[in-house]
Write a protein that holds these residues in place. Structure first.
Motif: not given
Lengths: 659, 474
Positions: A645-646, A649-650, A652-654, A656-658
């Motif tokens: 899960g972690v 999520l990470l 996904a975050l990456l 989104m920021t990219m």
């Protein structure tokens, strides 16, 4: 005497309290009967007091209005919970409480040994309360409450023997009750539409201007709309008042059992006989007539609707009379006769003969209640035999019943000088002379002839000829079942004095309320009366002669009428109520049941329940098994999922920021 | 010369009462003979009530102290009161349960006090280090409490699983704090927020990654999916009053801390975290409610249900509005009352040595005890969100908040999963209303238990009928 105005609230409240007290407090037949009868009797006394108060008022303002509270208050839709006691209401209330009290007394004897007396008397009281509310309401919505209330009581009382599979002549009480309710519902729906149309077009549901609420009365506004139309889209347009009148007429057809909604009344005879007398002869079924009289302003401004009313009434009068002439069940004859007589009333008020209609309503209430109660006495004496083919020659055994029955029969047949003669003659005279409609007059005269015929036939079948079955133990009623019959017999005999030509008490009493021109009595009318009476006597004698003398020996229980020979299929059609039941069964009931069965089994059962509901459930249960499978209980599995899960999520975050 | 910071004692008064009370009680307990340990519990109850009274007294206070690391405001006070109420009710539910199960030890009440102290600290924390500290404090007490039924193996297993997951998660938490500190140079939320707009490039990414790890480290405590795997096992194995306590109180505290971190510290990055949290909330709703469907063990069912409820609780921070915050407080209050009432019914029916809490044991409850059934019905209907209970208003307010925030999909999902939830809640009620299947288990109805249950049930009804004093719909 304005300080006694409050007494009008006692009139409907007493029977209502009686119903509650009977249900809650009364244990046993005697207590129930006593409470209910006392409530009805006191209500009658209250009505007398109210009529006396009314009498002391000047004729132009002879009405008692009283608003208890504002019942509905939504924007301009304001409805009072208020009573209106004017001279028209007084007439109805006297009939309801007077005949109602007598029938309560009669029921004390008739219902002896019944298994549910508390229920019976409570419903009977409730009926009286609802009927009084119907005739005393000061607006249409409250009237509708009473209208539905009497329908409910009718349903409950027709189904009084709901635990019996069949009562003579082969009616299932529970089904008869449902039928009455459903058929009435059709009329009620139309009546509701009429109320809505009245509110939307006339801006009020109050009959008269209501000072407390500040609402106008719709009756006085009705004439303004005489030439206004409602648009029906592709169907064209129709006059507003015509639409209101026709919708009301459908309501009347339901409640007053007019064609084509008349089919419930013969089956309603499944109820106890006092119920037939009170609800299905004297009072409830006349609610439709009252409704038209109350709305006379609407109908007099809507000639099209009024002529439909006349047509329906006259045709019903004739066809139902013919049906009555072919029945063998004692109460069914009277039921068809009631439909026929209601037809007279409806035709009368349709022609604008409001006083004559009300007059006939009153006299009919008296003599039809008498006939039903006397029929109840017969049924009691013969131990639940209702088939007239199993009677005959009973006048020696039951001399008292014979005499009161004869009075009722003669009154119904319109024989001079009994009550029915005066009222029926007035309607026929109005049709011929005032409305100048000979076709309607001839139909009504023909109906009068048939009426006399079937009463002669009935009297002959029951009381004359050979005894077709031994009824050695049969005896006349006594006690509480006897003296109501005496009172009603006196009423049926001399009821004509209410509105004798030249005296016309009833017409002048109702004149301020109805504003109907006084009837003029001419030689022509007298000649007419003689002719009609002669026809009635002829019809009655024919009926008596045919069944007491000619075919007397050929009448066998279970066999068809020997007179069928003379008329063939017409007779058969009349016997079956002109096939309306058959038609409704084929055209509505069966297709409806098949449609419901299809919807229930296929659409609901298979598609909705099976696929949609059950499928959803199964899907989620399967998903839940998946969740449980992942949840092994091992700590490492839990931590692995955690870590995954972690990471997700990470990621996904990456992502989104990219972006 | 070191200048001591000026300390605003009103802000830490509640903490002082709880921790001071706990310390004194720990000493006093030495003097209380074994077998009279109920006295300790009642004294602890007094401490909790005292702290609650202090909280009510300071209801309107807003402020910060200890260099801005501890804060008090109406939201914090409200969530703190929910935690204290949960602690008080849990003590009431546990008092006789512990004796019945022969695990009546003085530490229980003291541990609950330390735990609730940790929760209050977590709620009041405005600094990541304080949060870490308080989370550790409350976690350690909960590990001990989960294993309190020693030497019951299931209880020990629960404690161990909880500890492992906790240790694992704490790693992420600390790493997250380190990343945030590296990116912003601070651990205080206000400073982090101030640094937010200046973050660019990889610093922004570090801060975002740190926030995510922080959410993981806090979120596992609230049973957010996919960090929920410990929940059914721990609730099932822990003594029932402990499961009740941790299912509501720690969730409330963690949600408050999450809300502070997200909205105060990282409001700037909302465009990043809101969609991720929305997905987490959706997964939590689905997994929790679907997982509960097939559970035959009531405690496990309630565990999954509490996962599902956590999904709803997450709507509060996602909505990121006053409306959402109000709804979150109301939801926490209603959920606390309902879940404690449900667990209270289980406690009333649980004799010593029961291992599997099978649903069959509830069958026929209506005939044996209408009162218990009524409490159970209120609790489950509230959890399912049926009016006129608190749960209905709570769900409605939450859905309203996320709708306003522009998440229609979450609204739909919330409604759909509530419908799924109704299936398993009502199934239990159906059992309770139906005929008895097994031999009737014994029932326990001592007054503290009844009082706790009655208070919880009353709260469900009062919040449901008169939500106005806690929630405004404007």
């Amino acid at each position: 005497m304005s300080d006694l105005r409050w007494v009008i609230w006692l009139i409907p409240t007493l029977p209502l309290l009686g119903a509650v007290a009977t249900l809650l407090l009364a244990r046993g037949e005697r207590a129930a009967g006593m409470i209910a009868t006392a409530a009805a009797g006191l209500s009658f006394v209250a009505t007398l007091v109210a009529v006396w108060v009314l009498q002391t008022m000047p004729a132009e303002a002879a009405r008692i209005e009283s608003v208890a509270w504002t019942w509905i208050d939504v924007a301009s839709f304001r409805v009072s919970f208020g009573l209106l006691f004017d001279r028209l209401t007084a007439v109805m209330a006297l009939l309801i409480t007077g005949v109602g009290s007598l029938i309560h007394v009669y029921s004390l004897g008739y219902m002896r040994g019944d298994s549910r007396p508390e229920r019976f008397f409570a419903y009977l009281n409730l009926f009286v309360a609802a009927m009084l509310l119907l005739v005393m309401a000061d607006n249409l919505v409250l009237l509708f409450l009473g209208w539905e209330g009497v329908g409910l009581c009718s349903f409950l009382l027709i189904g009084h023997y709901f635990d019996r599979r069949s009562v003579p002549p082969g009616i299932v009480p529970a089904e008869a009750a449902t039928k009455a309710f459903v058929v009435n519902r059709i009329g009620d729906a139309a009546f509701l539409l009429a109320i809505m149309l009245i509110f939307s077009r006339l801006g009020s549901v109050s009959f008269l201007p209501n000072a407390t609420l500040g609402t106008p009365g719709y009756l006085e506004r009705a004439a303004e709309l005489a030439f206004v139309d409602v648009q029906l889209g592709p169907l064209g347009s129709i006059g507003v008042l015509t639409a209101i009148g026709l919708l009301m007429l459908i309501g009347v057809c339901g409640k007053s059992a007019q064609l084509p909604l008349s089919t419930w009344l013969p089956d309603a005879m499944a109820g106890p006989t006092p119920v037939s007398a009170l609800i299905h002869a004297a009072t409830m079924v006349t609610a439709g007539v009252y409704l038209i009289v109350r709305n006379h302003g609407v109908f007099s401004a809507a000639p099209t609707a009024a002529s439909w009313v006349v047509g329906v009434g006259a045709v019903t009068a004739l066809l139902a009379a013919l049906s009555a002439a072919t029945q063998f069940d004692l109460k069914r004859v009277l039921a068809y006769s009631t439909i026929s007589q209601l037809g007279y009333m409806v035709a009368a008020v349709g022609m604008g003969a409001y006083a004559a209609g009300m007059f006939h309503l009153l006299t009919h209430g008296l003599f039809k209640a008498l006939l039903f109660l006397a029929a109840g006495a017969l049924i009691h004496a013969l131990h639940d035999v209702q088939d007239m083919r199993r009677m005959g020659g009973l006048r020696q055994h039951l001399p008292f019943t014979f005499r009161v029955y004869l009075v009722g029969a003669l009154a119904l047949a319109g024989i001079f000088p009994l009550a029915g003669f005066w009222s029926k003659d007035e309607i026929i005279a109005h049709a011929w002379f005032t409305a100048q409609n000979p076709a309607i007059a001839l139909i009504l005269i023909a109906s009068a002839a048939v009426t006399a015929f079937y009463m002669g036939r009935q009297v002959a079948l029951i009381f004359y000829g050979q005894p077709r079955e031994a009824h050695a133990a049969a005896h006349d009623p006594h006690g509480s079942m006897r003296w109501p019959l005496v009172v009603l017999a006196v009423g049926a005999a001399i009821g004509g004095v209410l509105n004798l030509p030249g005296v016309h008490w009833l017409s002048s009493w109702l004149e301020p309320t109805l504003a109907e021109p006084e009837a003029v009595y001419s030689v022509g009318k007298a000649v007419m009366a003689v002719i009609v009476t002669a026809i009635a006597v002829g019809g009655g004698y024919l009926g008596w002669w045919l069944y007491a003398r000619v075919v007397d020996g050929n009448i066998v229980p279970g066999k068809t009428d020997p007179a069928l020979y003379y008329l063939g299929d017409i007779w058969r059609g009349a016997e079956l109520g002109w096939g309306l039941d058959w038609l409704y069964d084929r055209a509505i009931v069966r297709p409806y049941r098949q449609c419901s069965a299809f919807l229930g089994r296929v659409v609901d059962g298979e598609a909705l329940d099976g696929l949609l509901v059950g499928g959803t459930g199964r899907t989620f249960v399967a998903l839940a098994r998946g969740v449980r499978a992942v949840q092994s209980g091992h700590a490492r599995r839990g931590l692995a999922v955690f870590l995954l899960g972690v990471v997700v999520l990470l990621a996904a975050l990456l992502a989104m920021t990219m972006r | 010369m070191i200048t001591l910071p000026v300390i605003d004692w009103t802000i830490v008064a509640q903490l002082l009462v709880v921790f001071g009370g706990a310390t004194v009680l720990l000493l006093l307990d030495l003097a209380i003979p074994a077998g009279r340990k109920q006295v300790t519990a009642y004294l602890a109850l007094l401490v909790v009530l005292g702290a609650a009274a202090v909280g009510v007294m300071h209801a309107g206070v807003s402020g910060a102290t200890f260099g801005g690391t501890l804060r008090l405001d109406p939201f914090r006070t409200a969530v703190g009161l929910v935690c204290l109420a949960a602690a008080a009710l849990s003590i009431l539910l546990a008092v006789t349960f512990l004796g019945r199960h022969q695990i009546e030890r003085g530490e229980f009440a003291v541990l609950v006090l330390f735990g609730v102290g940790g929760m209050l600290l977590l709620v009041q924390a405005a600094d990541l280090v304080v949060m870490f500290l308080s989370l550790a404090l409350l976690s350690i007490t909960l590990y001990v409490l989960a294993g309190f039924a020693l030497p019951e193996p299931r209880s020990e297993e629960a404690a161990l699983k909880y500890l492992l997951t906790g240790a694992f998660a704490t790693g992420f938490l600390v790493f997250g704090i380190a990343l945030i500190y590296g990116a912003t140079g601070s651990t205080t939320l206000a400073t982090i927020a101030a640094a937010g707009p200046g973050l660019t490039g990889e610093y922004r990414l570090y801060a975002a990654a740190g926030l995510l790890l922080l959410v993981v480290g806090l979120g596992y405590k609230a049973s957010l999916v996919p960090f929920h795997m410990w929940t059914p096992d721990v609730y099932d194995g822990a003594p029932t009053p402990v499961a009740a306590f941790m299912s509501v109180a720690s969730k409330a505290a963690v949600l408050a801390a999450l809300t502070h971190v997200l909205l105060v510290g990282f409001g700037e990055l909302r465009a990043l975290w809101a969609p991720i949290l929305a997905v987490v909330a959706a997964a939590t709703l689905l997994v929790g409610n679907i997982g509960a469907l097939v559970q035959q063990n009531v405690k496990r069912m309630l565990a999954y249900s509490s996962i599902g409820q956590a999904g709803f609780l997450l709507f509060g921070p996602i909505a990121a509005s006053d409306r959402g915050i109000d709804a979150l407080v109301f939801y926490l209050a209603g959920y606390t009352a309902a879940n404690l009432a449900a667990f209270a019914v289980l406690i009333a029916l649980e004799a010593r040595g029961e291992t599997e809490w099978s649903m069959a044991r509830l069958s026929g409850l209506w005939q044996r005890s209408p009162g218990l059934t009524l409490a159970l019905a209120l609790a489950l209907l509230s959890l399912a969100g049926v009016p006129p209970t608190a749960g209905f208003i709570a769900k409605f307010a939450m859905l309203d908040a996320v709708w306003q925030a522009g998440y229609p999909a979450l609204v739909v999902l919330g409604v759909v999963t509530s419908a799924i939830a109704a299936a398993y809640y009502l199934r239990v009620l159906l059992r309770a209303a139906g005929p008895a299947e097994t031999d009737a288990p014994p029932m326990f109805g001592d007054w503290p238990l009844r009082l706790g249950m009655a208070l919880a049930a009353l709260a469900i009804v009062v919040l449901g009928l008169a939500p106005g004093w806690l929630l405004s719909f404007s």
